[in-house]
Write a protein that holds these residues in place. Structure first.
Motif, PDB file in Angstrom:
ATOM      1  N   MET A   1      22.702 -44.171 130.956  1.00  0.00           N
ATOM      2  CA  MET A   1      22.013 -42.925 130.644  1.00  0.00           C
ATOM      3  C   MET A   1      22.835 -42.101 129.662  1.00  0.00           C
ATOM      4  SD  MET A   1      21.101 -39.728 133.167  1.00  0.00           S
ATOM      5  CE  MET A   1      22.854 -39.400 133.402  1.00  0.00           C
ATOM      6  N   SER A   2      22.212 -41.733 128.534  1.00  0.00           N
ATOM      7  CA  SER A   2      22.879 -40.884 127.559  1.00  0.00           C
ATOM      8  C   SER A   2      22.867 -39.440 128.031  1.00  0.00           C
ATOM      9  CB  SER A   2      22.168 -40.974 126.207  1.00  0.00           C
ATOM     10  OG  SER A   2      22.244 -42.286 125.692  1.00  0.00           O
ATOM     11  N   ILE A   3      23.936 -38.715 127.688  1.00  0.00           N
ATOM     12  CA  ILE A   3      23.988 -37.294 128.018  1.00  0.00           C
ATOM     13  C   ILE A   3      24.244 -36.472 126.756  1.00  0.00           C
ATOM     14  CG2 ILE A   3      24.777 -37.694 130.386  1.00  0.00           C
ATOM     15  CD1 ILE A   3      27.595 -36.655 129.309  1.00  0.00           C
ATOM     16  N   PHE A   4      23.877 -35.208 126.832  1.00  0.00           N
ATOM     17  CA  PHE A   4      24.077 -34.272 125.741  1.00  0.00           C
ATOM     18  C   PHE A   4      24.751 -33.031 126.305  1.00  0.00           C
ATOM     19  CE2 PHE A   4      20.520 -36.936 124.754  1.00  0.00           C
ATOM     20  CZ  PHE A   4      20.626 -37.195 123.388  1.00  0.00           C
ATOM     21  N   ILE A   5      25.796 -32.572 125.631  1.00  0.00           N
ATOM     22  CA  ILE A   5      26.459 -31.330 126.016  1.00  0.00           C
ATOM     23  C   ILE A   5      25.954 -30.222 125.097  1.00  0.00           C
ATOM     24  CG2 ILE A   5      28.670 -30.098 126.089  1.00  0.00           C
ATOM     25  CD1 ILE A   5      29.971 -32.720 126.951  1.00  0.00           C
ATOM     26  N   MET A   6      25.413 -29.173 125.698  1.00  0.00           N
ATOM     27  CA  MET A   6      24.802 -28.100 124.930  1.00  0.00           C
ATOM     28  C   MET A   6      25.505 -26.781 125.210  1.00  0.00           C
ATOM     29  SD  MET A   6      22.686 -29.860 123.340  1.00  0.00           S
ATOM     30  CE  MET A   6      21.514 -31.208 123.355  1.00  0.00           C
ATOM     31  N   LEU A   7      25.766 -26.024 124.138  1.00  0.00           N
ATOM     32  CA  LEU A   7      26.454 -24.746 124.261  1.00  0.00           C
ATOM     33  C   LEU A   7      25.629 -23.629 123.631  1.00  0.00           C
ATOM     34  CD1 LEU A   7      30.084 -25.775 123.173  1.00  0.00           C
ATOM     35  CD2 LEU A   7      29.085 -25.853 125.470  1.00  0.00           C
ATOM     36  N   ASP A   8      25.460 -22.545 124.373  1.00  0.00           N
ATOM     37  CA  ASP A   8      24.861 -21.320 123.853  1.00  0.00           C
ATOM     38  C   ASP A   8      26.028 -20.384 123.567  1.00  0.00           C
ATOM     39  OD1 ASP A   8      23.240 -19.218 123.179  1.00  0.00           O
ATOM     40  OD2 ASP A   8      22.600 -18.762 125.225  1.00  0.00           O
ATOM     41  N   VAL A   9      26.366 -20.259 122.287  1.00  0.00           N
ATOM     42  CA  VAL A   9      27.616 -19.615 121.882  1.00  0.00           C
ATOM     43  C   VAL A   9      27.395 -18.130 121.583  1.00  0.00           C
ATOM     44  CG1 VAL A   9      29.524 -19.649 120.242  1.00  0.00           C
ATOM     45  CG2 VAL A   9      28.430 -21.794 120.918  1.00  0.00           C
ATOM     46  N   GLY A  10      28.033 -17.290 122.369  1.00  0.00           N
ATOM     47  CA  GLY A  10      27.986 -15.856 122.138  1.00  0.00           C
ATOM     48  C   GLY A  10      29.354 -15.327 121.777  1.00  0.00           C
TER      49      GLY A  10
ATOM     50  N   GLU B   1      30.885 -14.605 125.749  1.00  0.00           N
ATOM     51  CA  GLU B   1      30.962 -15.805 126.574  1.00  0.00           C
ATOM     52  C   GLU B   1      30.158 -16.938 125.956  1.00  0.00           C
ATOM     53  OE1 GLU B   1      29.461 -14.918 130.468  1.00  0.00           O
ATOM     54  OE2 GLU B   1      27.374 -14.946 129.819  1.00  0.00           O
ATOM     55  N   ILE B   2      30.499 -18.141 126.392  1.00  0.00           N
ATOM     56  CA  ILE B   2      29.789 -19.348 125.981  1.00  0.00           C
ATOM     57  C   ILE B   2      29.192 -19.964 127.235  1.00  0.00           C
ATOM     58  CG2 ILE B   2      30.018 -21.679 125.017  1.00  0.00           C
ATOM     59  CD1 ILE B   2      32.458 -20.559 123.421  1.00  0.00           C
ATOM     60  N   LYS B   3      27.891 -20.202 127.208  1.00  0.00           N
ATOM     61  CA  LYS B   3      27.240 -20.866 128.332  1.00  0.00           C
ATOM     62  C   LYS B   3      27.051 -22.326 127.971  1.00  0.00           C
ATOM     63  CE  LYS B   3      24.955 -16.684 129.925  1.00  0.00           C
ATOM     64  NZ  LYS B   3      23.679 -16.006 130.217  1.00  0.00           N
ATOM     65  N   GLY B   4      27.306 -23.198 128.919  1.00  0.00           N
ATOM     66  CA  GLY B   4      27.224 -24.625 128.633  1.00  0.00           C
ATOM     67  C   GLY B   4      26.558 -25.406 129.744  1.00  0.00           C
ATOM     68  N   GLY B   5      25.966 -26.536 129.361  1.00  0.00           N
ATOM     69  CA  GLY B   5      25.329 -27.411 130.343  1.00  0.00           C
ATOM     70  C   GLY B   5      25.259 -28.828 129.821  1.00  0.00           C
ATOM     71  N   VAL B   6      25.023 -29.765 130.729  1.00  0.00           N
ATOM     72  CA  VAL B   6      24.862 -31.184 130.395  1.00  0.00           C
ATOM     73  C   VAL B   6      23.410 -31.560 130.671  1.00  0.00           C
ATOM     74  CG1 VAL B   6      25.640 -33.531 130.873  1.00  0.00           C
ATOM     75  CG2 VAL B   6      27.271 -31.630 131.021  1.00  0.00           C
ATOM     76  N   PHE B   7      22.791 -32.229 129.705  1.00  0.00           N
ATOM     77  CA  PHE B   7      21.375 -32.578 129.797  1.00  0.00           C
ATOM     78  C   PHE B   7      21.179 -34.070 129.560  1.00  0.00           C
ATOM     79  CE2 PHE B   7      21.634 -28.165 128.820  1.00  0.00           C
ATOM     80  CZ  PHE B   7      20.523 -27.566 129.393  1.00  0.00           C
ATOM     81  N   ASP B   8      20.089 -34.599 130.125  1.00  0.00           N
ATOM     82  CA  ASP B   8      19.713 -35.961 129.764  1.00  0.00           C
ATOM     83  C   ASP B   8      18.690 -35.896 128.636  1.00  0.00           C
ATOM     84  OD1 ASP B   8      17.165 -35.499 130.824  1.00  0.00           O
ATOM     85  OD2 ASP B   8      17.525 -36.627 132.666  1.00  0.00           O
ATOM     86  N   VAL B   9      18.247 -37.045 128.169  1.00  0.00           N
ATOM     87  CA  VAL B   9      17.382 -37.106 126.993  1.00  0.00           C
ATOM     88  C   VAL B   9      16.019 -36.465 127.234  1.00  0.00           C
ATOM     89  CG1 VAL B   9      16.363 -39.374 127.499  1.00  0.00           C
ATOM     90  CG2 VAL B   9      16.679 -38.640 125.107  1.00  0.00           C
ATOM     91  N   SER B  10      15.633 -36.329 128.516  1.00  0.00           N
ATOM     92  CA  SER B  10      14.337 -35.729 128.846  1.00  0.00           C
ATOM     93  C   SER B  10      14.394 -34.210 128.892  1.00  0.00           C
ATOM     94  CB  SER B  10      13.848 -36.255 130.201  1.00  0.00           C
ATOM     95  OG  SER B  10      14.597 -35.665 131.254  1.00  0.00           O
ATOM     96  N   GLY B  11      15.612 -33.641 128.719  1.00  0.00           N
ATOM     97  CA  GLY B  11      15.767 -32.198 128.774  1.00  0.00           C
ATOM     98  C   GLY B  11      16.127 -31.670 130.146  1.00  0.00           C
TER      99      GLY B  11
END
Length: 289
Positions: free
Chosen positions: A1-10, A13-23
């Protein structure tokens, strides 16, 4: 399973999460200190630390990509921050973020890194994952430190200036009353109204608390804010003619106090009004490749 690391950069603070391809979010959203006012080494090492921390529970070969939602000004194609004089990320002005991250972490050498404007990412996230029925034309507005916006057609952001769409899809610098929209549809615009009406600057949270207590001054502030919102957004509803209007950010929680005129305008034009409080989650989902 592929994963994606996503960052909402402010800037704070920076908010982050790990997602799969389906969101789907794998685990929760985590908050990290931005360190946006530090020197370049500290800023880039902090990004690497956050990415490593978020991806620590997954095999490194499963990391398919990294997405970052950034406020402007920013070169999103090249991954270069153009912020200066804003007390955030000034020290990395003009530097290529992907190169700097890969210098500091060999694990990122073959990983794709993508950048999007934070409101565009949010709009795409709501379009893909937060709408019961996807519409052809969607206008998104986030009211916070400024009036962030995005115009979508079939899920893609419109950035070329036309009669209906401003340059980059950004309405913040559109002429409005005695200045620009950003001075009115923003936290500072709300504070200015509260100062004029109540004699004291207040943010949305405090005004909402007072509104829940039926405070007449706070209710009047939001009524006036609702008139400004209606007056500022109506020209774009009539020129772009979206089938859906997305409102994002914390201020949506106070919509019952100021949204009557806009809600009526949307109903008259058969525009679906979508209120999305979870801005960071949707922004991260809107970064998926």
């Amino acid at each position: 399973m592929s994963i994606f690391i996503m960052l909402d950069v402010g800037g704070t603070e920076i908010k982050g999460g790990v997602f799969d391809v389906s969101g789907a979010l794998l685990g929760g959203i985590r908050n990290f200190q931005a360190k946006a006012g530090e020197n370049p080494d500290t800023i880039f090492e902090n990004f690497c630390h956050i990415i490593s921390d978020l991806g620590g529970g997954f095999p490194k070969e499963k990391l398919e990509g990294i997405g970052m939602a950034f406020p402007g000004p920013f070169d999103y194609e090249q991954g270069i921050s153009l912020m200066r004089g804003l007390n955030k990320y000034d020290q990395i002005y003009g530097m290529r973020i992907p190169e700097e991250l890969r210098k500091r972490s060999r694990k990122l050498e073959r990983v794709k890194i993508l950048f999007r404007h934070d409101v565009e990412a949010f709009a795409r996230g709501v379009y893909r994952f937060g709408m019961k029925k996807q519409q052809e034309k969607v206008l998104c507005l986030c009211i916070g430190t400024g009036a962030g916006s995005a115009f979508l057609e079939n899920g893609e952001a419109l950035k070329k200036k036309t009669e209906a769409v401003p340059e980059n899809g950004w309405i913040y610098n559109s002429a409005f009353r005695d200045s620009i929209l950003d001075d009115y549809l923003s936290v500072r615009g709300l504070k200015r109204l509260s100062r004029e009406i109540m004699g004291e600057e207040m943010d949305g949270k405090r005004l909402s608390e007072l509104c829940s207590e039926k405070n007449p001054g706070a209710l009047k502030v939001y009524r006036e804010f609702g008139k400004i919102l209606y007056e500022g957004i109506l020209p774009f509803l009539d020129s772009f003619k979206p089938q859906a209007l997305i409102l994002g950010g914390q201020i949506t929680k106070s919509f019952p106090y100021f949204g009557e005129k806009l809600e009526k305008a949307c109903k008259e034009r058969s525009i679906t009004l979508i209120m999305e409080e979870n801005t960071s989650l949707r922004a991260m989902q809107g970064l998926l490749f």
